[in-house]
Design a protein around this motif. Structure first.
Motif, PDB file in Angstrom:
ATOM      1  N   ALA A 319       6.001   0.002   0.366  1.00 49.97           N
ATOM      2  CA  ALA A 319       5.001   0.916   0.939  1.00 49.97           C
ATOM      3  C   ALA A 319       5.670   1.916   1.878  1.00 49.97           C
ATOM      4  CB  ALA A 319       3.933   0.104   1.685  1.00 49.97           C
ATOM      5  N   HIS A 320       6.772   1.506   2.514  1.00 51.92           N
ATOM      6  CA  HIS A 320       7.486   2.434   3.398  1.00 51.92           C
ATOM      7  C   HIS A 320       8.157   3.535   2.589  1.00 51.92           C
ATOM      8  CE1 HIS A 320       7.786  -0.935   6.635  1.00 51.92           C
ATOM      9  NE2 HIS A 320       6.603  -0.341   6.625  1.00 51.92           N
ATOM     10  N   VAL A 321       8.716   3.149   1.446  1.00 50.29           N
ATOM     11  CA  VAL A 321       9.342   4.166   0.578  1.00 50.29           C
ATOM     12  C   VAL A 321       8.287   5.214   0.208  1.00 50.29           C
ATOM     13  CG1 VAL A 321      10.526   4.565  -1.629  1.00 50.29           C
ATOM     14  CG2 VAL A 321      10.898   2.412  -0.391  1.00 50.29           C
ATOM     15  N   ILE A 322       7.111   4.712  -0.170  1.00 51.78           N
ATOM     16  CA  ILE A 322       6.046   5.610  -0.623  1.00 51.78           C
ATOM     17  C   ILE A 322       5.589   6.516   0.524  1.00 51.78           C
ATOM     18  CG2 ILE A 322       3.646   5.650  -1.462  1.00 51.78           C
ATOM     19  CD1 ILE A 322       4.426   2.893  -2.850  1.00 51.78           C
ATOM     20  N   ASP A 323       5.494   5.936   1.711  1.00 53.24           N
ATOM     21  CA  ASP A 323       5.012   6.714   2.850  1.00 53.24           C
ATOM     22  C   ASP A 323       6.020   7.792   3.257  1.00 53.24           C
ATOM     23  OD1 ASP A 323       2.797   7.004   4.554  1.00 53.24           O
ATOM     24  OD2 ASP A 323       4.078   6.358   6.229  1.00 53.24           O
ATOM     25  N   VAL A 324       7.293   7.432   3.281  1.00 54.21           N
ATOM     26  CA  VAL A 324       8.318   8.422   3.639  1.00 54.21           C
ATOM     27  C   VAL A 324       8.361   9.519   2.579  1.00 54.21           C
ATOM     28  CG1 VAL A 324      10.810   8.782   3.911  1.00 54.21           C
ATOM     29  CG2 VAL A 324       9.705   6.833   5.029  1.00 54.21           C
ATOM     30  N   ALA A 325       8.292   9.106   1.307  1.00 50.54           N
ATOM     31  CA  ALA A 325       8.321  10.105   0.225  1.00 50.54           C
ATOM     32  C   ALA A 325       7.181  11.107   0.419  1.00 50.54           C
ATOM     33  CB  ALA A 325       8.204   9.421  -1.131  1.00 50.54           C
ATOM     34  N   PHE A 326       6.032  10.592   0.818  1.00 53.68           N
ATOM     35  CA  PHE A 326       4.856  11.455   0.934  1.00 53.68           C
ATOM     36  C   PHE A 326       4.927  12.349   2.179  1.00 53.68           C
ATOM     37  CE2 PHE A 326       0.322  12.215   1.963  1.00 53.68           C
ATOM     38  CZ  PHE A 326      -0.002  12.898   0.798  1.00 53.68           C
ATOM     39  N   ARG A 327       5.213  11.745   3.309  1.00 55.17           N
ATOM     40  CA  ARG A 327       5.179  12.501   4.560  1.00 55.17           C
ATOM     41  C   ARG A 327       6.387  13.412   4.736  1.00 55.17           C
ATOM     42  NH1 ARG A 327       1.632  10.845   8.414  1.00 55.17           N
ATOM     43  NH2 ARG A 327       0.332   9.103   7.780  1.00 55.17           N
ATOM     44  N   ARG A 328       7.519  12.950   4.322  1.00 58.34           N
ATOM     45  CA  ARG A 328       8.745  13.699   4.611  1.00 58.34           C
ATOM     46  C   ARG A 328       9.105  14.652   3.471  1.00 58.34           C
ATOM     47  NH1 ARG A 328      12.739  16.113   5.540  1.00 58.34           N
ATOM     48  NH2 ARG A 328      14.755  15.438   6.332  1.00 58.34           N
ATOM     49  N   TYR A 329       8.823  14.198   2.208  1.00 56.86           N
ATOM     50  CA  TYR A 329       9.301  14.998   1.072  1.00 56.86           C
ATOM     51  C   TYR A 329       8.183  15.547   0.192  1.00 56.86           C
ATOM     52  CZ  TYR A 329      13.639  12.839   2.568  1.00 56.86           C
ATOM     53  OH  TYR A 329      14.705  12.423   3.323  1.00 56.86           O
ATOM     54  N   ASN A 330       6.942  15.330   0.602  1.00 56.40           N
ATOM     55  CA  ASN A 330       5.816  15.895  -0.149  1.00 56.40           C
ATOM     56  C   ASN A 330       5.773  15.384  -1.591  1.00 56.40           C
ATOM     57  OD1 ASN A 330       3.511  17.378  -0.156  1.00 56.40           O
ATOM     58  ND2 ASN A 330       4.479  19.396  -0.253  1.00 56.40           N
ATOM     59  N   LEU A 331       6.153  14.138  -1.750  1.00 57.68           N
ATOM     60  CA  LEU A 331       6.202  13.519  -3.080  1.00 57.68           C
ATOM     61  C   LEU A 331       5.231  12.337  -3.116  1.00 57.68           C
ATOM     62  CD1 LEU A 331       7.531  12.694  -5.855  1.00 57.68           C
ATOM     63  CD2 LEU A 331       9.253  11.468  -4.498  1.00 57.68           C
ATOM     64  N   ALA A 332       4.309  12.371  -4.045  1.00 58.14           N
ATOM     65  CA  ALA A 332       3.359  11.254  -4.179  1.00 58.14           C
ATOM     66  C   ALA A 332       3.839  10.289  -5.251  1.00 58.14           C
ATOM     67  CB  ALA A 332       1.974  11.784  -4.526  1.00 58.14           C
ATOM     68  N   LEU A 333       4.216   9.078  -4.821  1.00 57.08           N
ATOM     69  CA  LEU A 333       4.602   8.007  -5.745  1.00 57.08           C
ATOM     70  C   LEU A 333       3.448   7.017  -5.823  1.00 57.08           C
ATOM     71  CD1 LEU A 333       8.188   7.375  -4.289  1.00 57.08           C
ATOM     72  CD2 LEU A 333       7.664   8.497  -6.466  1.00 57.08           C
ATOM     73  N   GLY A 334       3.400   6.244  -6.911  1.00 56.83           N
ATOM     74  CA  GLY A 334       2.328   5.255  -7.050  1.00 56.83           C
ATOM     75  C   GLY A 334       2.654   3.992  -6.259  1.00 56.83           C
ATOM     76  N   ALA A 335       1.605   3.392  -5.701  1.00 55.42           N
ATOM     77  CA  ALA A 335       1.786   2.191  -4.874  1.00 55.42           C
ATOM     78  C   ALA A 335       1.823   0.933  -5.738  1.00 55.42           C
ATOM     79  CB  ALA A 335       0.636   2.095  -3.884  1.00 55.42           C
ATOM     80  N   GLY A 336       2.345  -0.138  -5.176  1.00 54.33           N
ATOM     81  CA  GLY A 336       2.215  -1.457  -5.788  1.00 54.33           C
ATOM     82  C   GLY A 336       0.808  -1.963  -5.487  1.00 54.33           C
ATOM     83  N   LEU A 337       0.127  -2.473  -6.489  1.00 55.76           N
ATOM     84  CA  LEU A 337      -1.271  -2.870  -6.300  1.00 55.76           C
ATOM     85  C   LEU A 337      -1.398  -4.380  -6.302  1.00 55.76           C
ATOM     86  CD1 LEU A 337      -2.851  -0.282  -8.787  1.00 55.76           C
ATOM     87  CD2 LEU A 337      -2.735  -0.098  -6.295  1.00 55.76           C
ATOM     88  N   SER A 338      -2.226  -4.865  -5.392  1.00 51.34           N
ATOM     89  CA  SER A 338      -2.584  -6.276  -5.341  1.00 51.34           C
ATOM     90  C   SER A 338      -1.343  -7.177  -5.257  1.00 51.34           C
ATOM     91  CB  SER A 338      -3.525  -6.531  -6.526  1.00 51.34           C
ATOM     92  OG  SER A 338      -3.517  -7.817  -6.969  1.00 51.34           O
ATOM     93  N   LYS A 339      -1.126  -8.037  -6.248  1.00 53.21           N
ATOM     94  CA  LYS A 339      -0.033  -9.009  -6.205  1.00 53.21           C
ATOM     95  C   LYS A 339       1.347  -8.386  -5.987  1.00 53.21           C
ATOM     96  CE  LYS A 339       0.675 -12.584  -9.474  1.00 53.21           C
ATOM     97  NZ  LYS A 339       0.192 -13.359 -10.625  1.00 53.21           N
TER      98      LYS A 339
END
Ligand code: PLP
Length: 417
Positions: A319-339
């Motif tokens: 989730a940190h990778v996804i958040d940094v990608a989004f906030r710092r690099y304007n890149l939306a990656l898909g999250a891991g869901l549930s399990k």
């Protein structure tokens, strides 16, 4: 307010996907009367051309203003009665949600729990179907492409399992993240209900639930006692017969769909499947050879050509990778869901995209991983993808198939022209 990030947002979730400019422009229309004498030209052209995308000649396709989830509900409630038995396998969040819906609608689901990272267990399905001598199972569910784990299942194999057991159950297939991106053959594979949505391979915004039905599925409607109203196919069949809808259709979406179908037939379905495989292989090269990471999909036979779910090393929160990608690099990656939340991030590689767009996603994911402490070699993902793409053909060697020539010459084309 956070500071504005200049440039485009890199949208690499596995749906919604990029909407091509042509489709966006086609959707910018003034509202018009959906009961006019001209409207059926549009509705008939998209409903007929969707059959080519599903690859069905004898079936019928329906469009609901909803999303894939509405398509699931329409498929169940129009063909089943409360208490009916279904066979399903759970190996990711979407196959899970589908089972959950079936249970909440009052069906009796036999669930085959399957590792997340694998797909429909064909042998187990065949055993269960063979053992069901009294044919209590009315429907078999198969999620063609489990978007949460990046796993594609063998739908032709599910049909073979049904046939081997001489079992008459209806075959329900979730084709939400495969239709128009991964080879899907509704008629050849004997799929009775195929569910999809607008925001993935069809390159539109979310907003349409699209349902392909076989003749056998349509015949099941008469005996299906599940309560239904908005999603009643009876109303839809009656209205569609004259080119109309039983309620106000999502008009701009239909214009957008017309244009996206034009784009699909211009490129050609087989070429599109080839492109998706080629792009996905480049991403997989980045993951394996570049970053030395693993996919959630356990074996190559499960690899999805529309989404890669990438496991991060122990001790790292994806989730940190996804958040940094989004906030710092304007890149939306898909999250891991549930399990698999926190364990993986996903790169969607479907719809209107090419190598250089994907390079942006690979570079951004790599920078975000480095920022949060994943020990990947800088530039390694991009280098591996580049090696793959530079040494492989981006389009099939031989020209367009006969089937595509047929579709291209029979495409209904633009409604305006
Ligand atoms: N099935 C699969 C495989 C999906 O990926 C999704 C959404 O991502 C759905 C069903 C649900 O579709 P929707 O969000 O359009 O309702």
């Amino acid at each position: 307010m956070p500071p504005r990030i200049a440039g485009r947002n890199f949208l690499f979730v596995p749906g919604p996907t990029n909407v091509p400019d042509r489709v966006q422009r086609a959707m910018m229309v003034a509202m018009e009367d959906h009961r006019s004498s001209r409207f059926p030209e549009l509705s008939r052209s998209v409903l007929n051309d969707l059959k080519k995308v599903f690859k069905t000649n004898t079936g019928q396709v329906f469009i609901f203003p909803s999303s894939g989830t509405g398509g699931w509900e329409a498929a169940f409630t129009n063909t089943l009665s409360p208490g009916d038995k279904l066979l399903a396998s759970r190996f990711g969040q979407f196959s899970h949600l589908w089972i959950d819906m079936a249970q909440r609608l009052g069906y009796d689901v036999e669930v085959v729990e399957t590792e997340w990272g694998e797909g429909v267990p064909l042998e187990r399905y065949e055993q269960i179907l063979r053992a069901d001598k009294g044919h209590r199972i009315k429907g078999v569910l198969a999620c063609h492409n489990e978007t949460a784990t990046g796993v594609t299942s063998d739908i032709a194999g599910v049909r073979r399992a049904l046939d081997a057991a001489s079992h008459p159950a209806l075959l329900y297939v979730d084709a939400v993240s495969s239709l128009g991106s991964i080879d899907f053959r509704m008629e050849e594979w004997g799929v009775d209900l195929a569910i999809s949505g607008s925001q993935k391979g069809l390159m539109l915004p979310a907003g349409l639930g699209i349902l392909g039905t076989s003749r056998k599925a349509l015949e099941a409607i008469a005996g299906a006692k599940s309560r239904r109203c908005y999603f009643d196919l009876g109303d839809m069949i009656q209205a569609n017969a004259s080119g109309y809808f039983p309620y106000t259709p999502a008009l701009p979406m239909l214009y957008g769909l017309r244009e996206s179908l034009n784009i699909i037939f211009e490129e050609g379905l087989e070429t599109i499947f080839f492109r998706h495989h080629y792009l996905a292989e480049g991403v997989r090269a980045a993951v394996h050879e570049g970053w030395k990471l693993k996919l959630c999909a356990r074996e190559p036979k499960w690899y999805s050509d529309t989404v890669s779910a990438i496991l991060v090393p122990e001790g790292i929160n994806a989730a940190h990778v996804i958040d940094v990608a989004f906030r710092r690099y304007n890149l939306a990656l898909g999250a891991g869901l549930s399990k698999v939340a926190g364990k993986l991030f996903r790169i969607g590689h479907l719809g209107d995209l090419n190598e250089l767009m994907l390079m942006g996603a690979l570079a951004g994911a790599e920078m975000a991983m480095l920022d949060v402490g994943v020990k990947v070699t800088p530039g390694s993902g991009v280098a591996a993808a580049s090696d793959y793409w530079r040494s492989h053909d981006p389009v099939p060697r031989q020209k367009v198939s006969r089937e595509e020539q047929f579709y291209a010459s029979h495409s209904t084309g633009s409604i305006h022209g």
